[in-house]
Design an enzyme around this catalytic site. Structure first.
Site, PDB file in Angstrom:
ATOM      1  N   GLY A 207      36.486  11.681  44.422  1.00 34.72           N
ATOM      2  CA  GLY A 207      35.675  10.896  43.495  1.00 34.72           C
ATOM      3  C   GLY A 207      34.502  10.177  44.114  1.00 34.72           C
TER       4      GLY A 207
ATOM      5  N   GLU B   8      40.493  13.303  48.976  1.00 32.00           N
ATOM      6  CA  GLU B   8      40.330  14.652  48.420  1.00 32.00           C
ATOM      7  C   GLU B   8      38.935  14.870  47.837  1.00 32.00           C
ATOM      8  OE1 GLU B   8      44.297  16.548  46.650  1.00 32.00           O
ATOM      9  OE2 GLU B   8      43.246  15.239  45.274  1.00 32.00           O
ATOM     10  N   PRO B   9      37.892  14.748  48.643  1.00 27.79           N
ATOM     11  CA  PRO B   9      36.543  14.884  48.096  1.00 27.79           C
ATOM     12  C   PRO B   9      36.187  16.322  47.733  1.00 27.79           C
ATOM     13  CG  PRO B   9      36.456  14.649  50.485  1.00 27.79           C
ATOM     14  CD  PRO B   9      37.901  14.488  50.101  1.00 27.79           C
ATOM     15  N   GLY B  10      35.541  16.483  46.613  1.00 29.42           N
ATOM     16  CA  GLY B  10      35.025  17.791  46.217  1.00 29.42           C
ATOM     17  C   GLY B  10      33.513  17.713  46.127  1.00 29.42           C
TER      18      GLY B  10
ATOM     19  N   ARG C 141      26.437  21.391  33.043  1.00 28.34           N
ATOM     20  CA  ARG C 141      26.732  19.962  33.180  1.00 28.34           C
ATOM     21  C   ARG C 141      25.861  19.068  32.297  1.00 28.34           C
ATOM     22  NH1 ARG C 141      26.395  17.213  37.226  1.00 28.34           N
ATOM     23  NH2 ARG C 141      28.293  15.974  37.010  1.00 28.34           N
TER      24      ARG C 141
ATOM     25  N   TYR D 190      27.848  16.842  29.838  1.00 28.58           N
ATOM     26  CA  TYR D 190      27.942  15.408  30.196  1.00 28.58           C
ATOM     27  C   TYR D 190      26.598  14.679  30.182  1.00 28.58           C
ATOM     28  CZ  TYR D 190      31.680  17.741  32.994  1.00 28.58           C
ATOM     29  OH  TYR D 190      32.695  18.526  33.444  1.00 28.58           O
TER      30      TYR D 190
ATOM     31  N   CYS E 207      21.132  31.210  23.664  1.00 27.29           N
ATOM     32  CA  CYS E 207      20.819  31.034  22.244  1.00 27.29           C
ATOM     33  C   CYS E 207      21.532  29.804  21.720  1.00 27.29           C
ATOM     34  CB  CYS E 207      21.250  32.266  21.467  1.00 27.29           C
ATOM     35  SG  CYS E 207      20.073  33.572  21.675  1.00 27.29           S
ATOM     36  N   GLU E 208      21.041  28.658  22.109  1.00 29.22           N
ATOM     37  CA  GLU E 208      21.699  27.414  21.730  1.00 29.22           C
ATOM     38  C   GLU E 208      20.729  26.272  22.007  1.00 29.22           C
ATOM     39  OE1 GLU E 208      25.731  27.579  22.126  1.00 29.22           O
ATOM     40  OE2 GLU E 208      26.028  25.447  22.504  1.00 29.22           O
TER      41      GLU E 208
END
Ligand code: LLP
Length: 432
Positions: free
Chosen positions: A249, A291-293, A331, A335, A362-363
Site C-alpha cells: 500500500g 508486501e509492496p506492489g 484505471r 477510479y 466504443c465507450e
C-alpha cells in the site's frame, strides 16, 4: 522535474527512460507500448531490502505483490533482488513457477481460492498459504489430510484500520470482504481452530490496510494492533507466531504534487513500533514482511501512444485520441486516477494545452485523463503517460477485441521485449 527519476529529456527534446529515447522506442516497437525501467525496479527493490538490513537487522523481507504487474521477467527480476513473491491466483502462481521462482518463497493470498487453486498451491509446495476465511481453512485441512501433508499457513486479519479515511480509524475495515475480523472475536476463534489442527502449521498473520497510502502512521498502528493480538494468542493458546506480514500500500507519484514517502522511512517507524510492542508483551521479535506492489513497478513504467486525432468541441473540451485506452489502462475509467501526460517528442516545451486524452474504445468513458495540461499536440505525436507500471498491464483486457500491447524492458540505454504484443490470432485462439 518528472514524477520518476528514471525519466529525462535528451538533446532532441525527447522524453527518455533509463537512457532510451521514447520516440525511438515507439518507432521500433510500435504503439501502444508499455515500457518498464529495469534499473528503476531494481533500485526500488534494493531500497526496500536495505531498509530491512538497516532498521530491522535483516530479520524480514519485502514481498513483491505480483498483482501489480505479473509476467515471468518481473518475477525473475524481483526475486533476483532477494524479494519474495505474493500471488493471488492460480495464474499468478503458474507465472511465478514458470519463471523459476522457488515455491517456498511464494505467499498465496486471495479471498476465494478454488479447491483447484488450493491443491495446485499445496502440490507445488507454496511456502505460505494465506487463509482468508473459515471455509477455506477447512478446505485446506481436507486437502492436506487427503495428501498426508502438513500445510504452512498464515491467516489474513482485518485489524480494523481504514487508512483511507482522512483521520484513519480503527473500525473502518470491518466491512471488508478480506480476512477475519479482530473486534468480533472471529479472528481469535479461527486462530484457535488452526492451532488445534494437525493438518496445518500456523506460522504467522497477515494484514493489508489499503493502497496508495502516504501516511506512515496507519502501518505503525497496524503493527501495534497485530502484536497485541500475538500476545493474546500466546497467553491464551500458548502459540508463538514467527512472522508478521503488514501488507502493501505504499504510495507513489502519479503527479508531481503526490507526496510519496521514502520507502525506507516506513520500515524505520514500523521497526521501532515492533520492538516497543514486543518489549511490552515479552514477545520474540517476529520476522516482518511488507508486501509492496505498486511502489515496486509503478513509477518504473510508462505507456507510449501515437496521437491519431485531435477533436476540439468549441467551449467544451479538446479530445486527443490515442491508440490505446481503457482496454490497456482501465484505471481512469474505474477510479478517475490521476496521471501525468506529455508529448514525448516535445518534452522540453511548456505544457500549456488543456486536453482530454481519449482511448479508441466504443465507450464515452474511455478516457485516460481529463483536462490535463500537455505540450501543444499534433497528429502523429508520441504521447507518454507516466507511472503506468502498476495495475495497467495486469488489469488490461481485450475489450472491443483490442490486442494487449507489448511490454518492453529498458536498462542503461538498451531495450528488450519481455511480453510480446498480442496478435489477432491470439484473440481468437480459444474461439470454437
Ligand atoms: N497485499 C495485498 C493483500 C493486497 O491486497 C495488495 C493490493 C497488495 C499487497 C499490494 O498493494 P500495493 O502496494 O500495490 O498498493 N487495482 C487498484 C489497486 C488494488 C490493490 C489491491 N491489493 C489500482 O489500480 O489502484
Amino acid at each position: 522535474m518528472f514524477v520518476s527519476d528514471c525519466l529525462g529529456v535528451n538533446e532532441k527534446g525527447h522524453l527518455t527512460i533509463s537512457g532510451c529515447d521514447t520516440v525511438e522506442l515507439a518507432k521500433e516497437y510500435g504503439t501502444a507500448l508499455y515500457v518498464m525501467s529495469e534499473d528503476k525496479i531494481r533500485d526500488t527493490c534494493r531500497r526496500y531490502k536495505s531498509s530491512f538490513d538497516k532498521y530491522y537487522d535483516g530479520h524480514g523481507a519485502p514481498i513483491y505483490a505480483s498483482k501489480a504487474f505479473s509476467c515471468k521477467e518481473i518475477c525473475r527480476i524481483v526475486t533476483s533482488e532477494g524479494l519474495e513473491l505474493e500471488v493471488v491466483s492460480g495464474g499468478e502462481l503458474y507465472t511465478a513457477l514458470a519463471a523459476g521462482v522457488d515455491a517456498k518463497r511464494i505467499h498465496f493470498q486471495g479471498n476465494n481460492k478454488s479447491v483447484q487453486e488450493l491443491e495446485y498451491a499445496i502440490e507445488s509446495g507454496v511456502g505460505d498459504l494465506v487463509v482468508d476465511n473459515i471455509s477455506e481453512l477447512r478446505r485446506i485441512e481436507k486437502i492436506a489430510e487427503r495428501k498426508g501433508v502438513v500445510v504452512s499457513i498464515s491467516m489474513r486479519i482485518k485489524p480494523g484500520i481504514d487508512a483511507h479515511t482522512h483521520e484513519f480509524i480503527r473500525t473502518g475495515q470491518i466491512d471488508s470482504k478480506f480476512g477475519f475480523a479482530l473486534e468480533t472475536g472471529e479472528a481469535f476463534e479461527a486462530v484457535r481452530e488452526a492451532v488445534l489442527s494437525e493438518q496445518v502449521d500456523l506460522i504467522g498473520l497477515h494484514c493489508h490496510i489499503g493502497s496508495q497510502i502516504f501516511d506512515k502512521s496507519p502501518f505503525v498502528l497496524a503493527a501495534q494492533v497485530m502484536l497485541k493480538f500475538y500476545h493474546q494468542i500466546y497467553k491464551e493458546l500458548g502459540k508463538k507466531l514467527h512472522h508478521l506480514n503488514l501488507g502493501g500500500g505504499f504510495g507513489i507519484k502519479y503527479k508531481n504534487a503526490d507526496a510519496a514517502v521514502p520507502y525506507e522511512n516506513y520500515m524505520s517507524d514500523v521497526s521501532a513500533a515492533v520492538h516497543a510492542s514486543c518489549a511490552e508483551y515479552g514477545l520474540q521479535i517476529p520476522r516482518i514482511y511488507i508486501e509492496p506492489g505498486r511502489s515496486i513497478v509503478g513509477e518504473a513504467g510508462i505507456t507510449l501512444y501515437t496521437v491519431g486525432d485531435i477533436k476540439t468541441i468549441p467551449g467544451v473540451r479538446t479530445y486527443v485520441a490515442v491508440d490505446g485506452g481503457m482496454f490497456e489502462n482501465p484505471r481512469y475509467a474505474l477510479y478517475q486516477s490521476d496521471y501525468t501526460c506529455l508529448i514525448a517528442n516535445r518534452a522540453s516545451e511548456p505544457a500549456k494545452f488543456r486536453a482530454t486524452i481519449a482511448g479508441k474504445c466504443c465507450e464515452s468513458g474511455d478516457l485516460i485523463q481529463v483536462g490535463t495540461k500537455i505540450q501543444t499536440p499534433q497528429v502523429g505525436d508520441t504521447l507518454a503517460v507516466l507511472s503506468t507500471g502498476a495495475y495497467n498491464y495486469s488489469m488490461a483486457s481485450n475489450y472491443n477485441r483490442n490486442p494487449r500491447p507489448a511490454c518492453v524492458m529498458v536498462s542503461e540505454g538498451k531495450s528488450r521485449v519481455v511480453i510480446k504484443g498480442e496478435t489477432y490470432v491470439d484473440l481468437i485462439r480459444n474461439d470454437i
